[in-house]
Design an enzyme around this catalytic site. Structure first.
Site, PDB file in Angstrom:
ATOM      1  N   SER A 150       0.859  -1.179   0.000  1.00  0.00           N
ATOM      2  CA  SER A 150       0.000   0.000   0.000  1.00  0.00           C
ATOM      3  C   SER A 150       0.894   1.228   0.000  1.00  0.00           C
ATOM      4  O   SER A 150       2.032   1.169   0.502  1.00  0.00           O
ATOM      5  CB  SER A 150      -0.886   0.009   1.247  1.00  0.00           C
ATOM      6  N   TYR A 163      -1.931  -1.040  10.383  1.00  0.00           N
ATOM      7  CA  TYR A 163      -1.997  -1.444   8.984  1.00  0.00           C
ATOM      8  C   TYR A 163      -0.741  -1.016   8.238  1.00  0.00           C
ATOM      9  O   TYR A 163      -0.123  -1.811   7.509  1.00  0.00           O
ATOM     10  CB  TYR A 163      -3.232  -0.838   8.325  1.00  0.00           C
TER      11      TYR A 163
END
Length: 301
Positions: A150, A163
């Protein structure tokens, strides 16, 4: 190897394993790789239970798609799935590690147990699938591993600490793995999506330490506003998940040994610039160790 498999190999069609194929990028990619004639093993957990409808949808969509049960949080499940695929296909050409979950909230308020759950899926899940697949690729002298991270594995947003940490771990792991596997002919690259219109938000779980949230109402208000604004963000064409699928398709089609280490996609928060600046410095570390033979993926026959 069956006659069908041999024919596909001769036509440069590949055997592709995609984790997390029950939804999002994984599900879309399975269909579109199959459309191009590749043999796709769409891996997902609960394939005969919670995700049975998706399994039937994918296998009805194309005879090139086979759904396999795989829980990336289980060594046994991952090893069994990869062994089954190798038995059927003799080789795996491409592994796309796509499975993932996300927490978004007051970072301090997520428990260690919640962070462990996130790491078990997003990071250790990658390790499990790589360890099950890489030996077969090394034996074949070629292969491609795409690890999906990401942009917030490179730049951290507020409220995404656990995350971001899990994706940053995959970034570091993949960079080392890339160097180590390059001499054997196995290529390791990263795809770094920005915000995308998938159902990743469906994996959100509330913070375990509710007292911390209660003591920081201003943070809770900010995070609620951020989450509420995502619908507007997702109207931007840059957040279309097809952009990520297109990147997978393009990267798989590229000549072996020529692929960029990192591909940032969509609303990238300057991660493309970070990558451009970072990679030469990272590679210099390898040169300083006099390990330049690890800088380029060996291309075998």
């Amino acid at each position: 190897m069956t006659r069908e498999t041999a024919t596909r190999k001769g036509n440069s069609m590949k055997t592709i394993v995609i984790t997390g194929s029950s939804s999002g990028f994984g599900k879309m990619s399975a269909k579109q790789f199959a459309d191009k004639g590749h043999k796709v093993y769409a891996a997902m957990r609960n394939a005969d239970d919670k995700n049975l409808k998706t399994k039937n949808e994918l296998q009805s969509y194309s005879e090139n798609i086979v759904v396999v049960e795989m829980d990336v949080c289980s060594d046994e499940s991952v090893n069994a799935a990869i062994a089954h695929i190798i038995e059927k296909e003799s080789a795996i050409d491409v592994l796309i590690n796509n499975a993932g979950i996300m927490h978004m909230g007051v970072t301090e308020a997520f428990s260690v147990e919640q962070a462990q759950q996130l790491m078990d899926t997003n990071f250790y899940g990658v390790i499990r699938s790589v360890q099950a697949t890489a030996p077969h690729m090394r034996k074949a002298g070629k292969g491609l591993i795409i690890n999906t991270t990401s942009v917030i594995g490179r730049v951290s947003w507020p409220f995404t600490g656990t995350y971001s940490a899990s994706k940053a771990a995959v970034e570091a792991y993949s960079q080392s793995l890339k160097y180590e596997l390059a001499p054997s002919g196995v290529e390791v690259i990263l795809v770094e999506p920005g915000p995308s219109g998938t159902n990743l938000a469906g994996s959100f779980t509330p913070e375990a330490h509710t007292q911390v949230v209660a003591e920081n109402p201003q943070l809770k208000e900010i995070i609620d506003n951020m989450i509420g604004s995502f619908d507007q963000v997702l109207q931007d064409p840059e957040t279309d998940p097809q952009n990520v699928v297109d990147a997978y398709l393009k990267l798989v089609d590229m000549e072996h040994g020529t692929r960029p280490t990192r591909t940032a996609i969509g609303l990238v928060n300057n991660v493309d610039k970070i990558n451009e600046f970072f990679q030469p410095l990272q590679d210099q570390v390898i040169s300083d160790f006099q390990l330049d033979f690890m800088l380029e993926t060996k291309v075998n026959g």
